[in-house]
Design a protein around this motif. Structure first.
Motif, PDB file in Angstrom:
ATOM      1  N   UNK A  58       0.847  -1.193   0.012  1.00 34.87           N
ATOM      2  CA  UNK A  58       0.058   0.115   0.079  1.00 34.87           C
ATOM      3  C   UNK A  58       0.881   1.336   0.012  1.00 34.87           C
ATOM      4  N   UNK A  59       1.661   1.400   1.007  1.00 38.49           N
ATOM      5  CA  UNK A  59       2.384   2.632   1.137  1.00 38.49           C
ATOM      6  C   UNK A  59       4.032   2.443   0.745  1.00 38.49           C
ATOM      7  N   UNK A  60       4.497   1.094   0.502  1.00 42.45           N
ATOM      8  CA  UNK A  60       5.754   0.817   0.147  1.00 42.45           C
ATOM      9  C   UNK A  60       6.740   1.800   0.945  1.00 42.45           C
ATOM     10  N   UNK A  65       0.658  18.258  -0.035  1.00 44.92           N
ATOM     11  CA  UNK A  65       0.991  16.891   0.642  1.00 44.92           C
ATOM     12  C   UNK A  65       1.600  16.161  -0.573  1.00 44.92           C
ATOM     13  N   UNK A  66       2.594  15.362   0.170  1.00 43.93           N
ATOM     14  CA  UNK A  66       3.606  14.485  -0.755  1.00 43.93           C
ATOM     15  C   UNK A  66       3.330  13.160   0.089  1.00 43.93           C
ATOM     16  N   UNK A  67       2.844  12.196  -0.551  1.00 44.93           N
ATOM     17  CA  UNK A  67       2.274  10.753  -0.315  1.00 44.93           C
ATOM     18  C   UNK A  67       2.700   9.908  -1.183  1.00 44.93           C
ATOM     19  N   UNK A  68       3.642   8.704  -0.771  1.00 43.45           N
ATOM     20  CA  UNK A  68       3.976   7.752  -1.505  1.00 43.45           C
ATOM     21  C   UNK A  68       4.660   8.434  -3.093  1.00 43.45           C
ATOM     22  N   UNK A  69       5.391   9.644  -2.935  1.00 41.53           N
ATOM     23  CA  UNK A  69       6.278  10.044  -3.878  1.00 41.53           C
ATOM     24  C   UNK A  69       5.614  10.950  -4.651  1.00 41.53           C
ATOM     25  N   UNK A 116      -7.868  10.625  -1.554  1.00 41.49           N
ATOM     26  CA  UNK A 116      -8.428   9.694  -2.808  1.00 41.49           C
ATOM     27  C   UNK A 116      -7.202   8.924  -3.022  1.00 41.49           C
ATOM     28  N   UNK A 117      -7.231   7.531  -2.627  1.00 41.98           N
ATOM     29  CA  UNK A 117      -5.999   6.692  -3.208  1.00 41.98           C
ATOM     30  C   UNK A 117      -5.437   6.599  -4.292  1.00 41.98           C
ATOM     31  N   UNK A 159      -1.372   7.600  -6.572  1.00 43.36           N
ATOM     32  CA  UNK A 159      -1.092   5.978  -7.091  1.00 43.36           C
ATOM     33  C   UNK A 159      -1.054   5.078  -5.841  1.00 43.36           C
ATOM     34  N   UNK A 160      -1.785   5.299  -4.780  1.00 41.93           N
ATOM     35  CA  UNK A 160      -2.046   4.347  -3.873  1.00 41.93           C
ATOM     36  C   UNK A 160      -2.781   3.117  -3.917  1.00 41.93           C
TER      37      UNK A 160
END
Length: 252
Positions: A141-143, A179-183, A210-211, A215-216
């Protein structure tokens, strides 16, 4: 004279016992799964923690903060960041929540505006009440091996107004930031509530995520389904940085 032979008895039709047994096994299994899931959710599973909120000062006493809020502030111990996602576990609705206190950041106030702010979360330290969920979170999911942190950086100054007259006063603002999430980075607006208690600034807030926007991968897997989004929630405590002691000048 020989008697005629009696007709051979007709073979008895066998009931498809194997099919009956299989159907019965499936029914029993379904009952066990649904019943066991309900038992797990309603009796065994811990309830998701309450949403973050600003606790009122105890004892009916309030502090009358004085001086200026201007200066540099740092995130203090006790701060938390986490997620909240609605799950459906074998037909039973529940809420999953994970949190961590491994969060760092800073806040700069110029006059009556928050001009700079950011926080960083160590994603591998986010935990829930279920280790298998946590393994999924850190893995596919989050790697977190590839993307160990998530960050929020204020993009536009926020007007916070004058110093509150007491420690019960709550200010609500909309903070626009990146917001930076999963790159992946996106511009977002986080709804925040803040309170100045005389020694620290306490802030809580939520942000729908929103996932697919980051790219989640959808957290769903066989037997467990989720919505296509979750909530990022924060509870931050800011204390004045040692390099910027409180002043006694009136706030503009």
């Amino acid at each position: 004279m020989t008697e005629p032979e009696a007709p051979a008895p007709r073979p008895r039709r066998r009931r498809p016992r194997l099919l009956v047994v299989l159907i019965g096994a499936v029914v029993v299994l379904a009952i066990l799964v649904v019943g066991g899931t309900a038992l797990y959710i309603n009796v065994i599973k811990k309830d998701a923690p309450e949403e973050f909120s600003l606790a009122q000062p105890g004892g009916g006493e309030t502090v009358a903060p004085t001086g200026s809020l201007a200066g540099s502030w740092a995130i203090a111990p006790g701060s938390e960041v986490g997620y909240r996602v609605k799950e459906n576990l074998f037909g039973q609705d529940t809420t999953a929540a994970g949190r961590t206190r491994q969060v760092s950041g800073s806040l700069t106030i110029d006059g009556s505006r928050a001009s700079k702010a950011s926080f960083t979360v160590q994603m591998a330290t986010v935990t829930s009440d279920e280790s298998r969920r946590d393994n999924q979170f850190r893995g596919r999911i989050m790697d977190t091996d590839t993307f160990p942190t998530a960050t929020f950086t204020l993009a536009e100054p926020v007007d916070i107004g004058a110093v509150p007259t007491d420690s019960k006063t709550t200010r609500a603002v909309a903070a626009r930031g990146d917001l930076t999430l999963r790159g992946k980075t996106k511009r977002v607006t986080m709804t925040l509530q803040s309170r100045w208690d005389g020694t620290s600034i306490r802030t809580v807030g939520q942000l729908p995520v929103v996932f697919a926007d980051y790219d989640v991968p959808n957290p769903s897997f066989p037997g467990v389904s989720t919505e296509d989004h979750g909530i990022m929630e924060v509870s931050l405590i800011f204390t004045r940085s040692a390099s910027t002691p409180a002043t006694t000048a009136a706030n503009p």
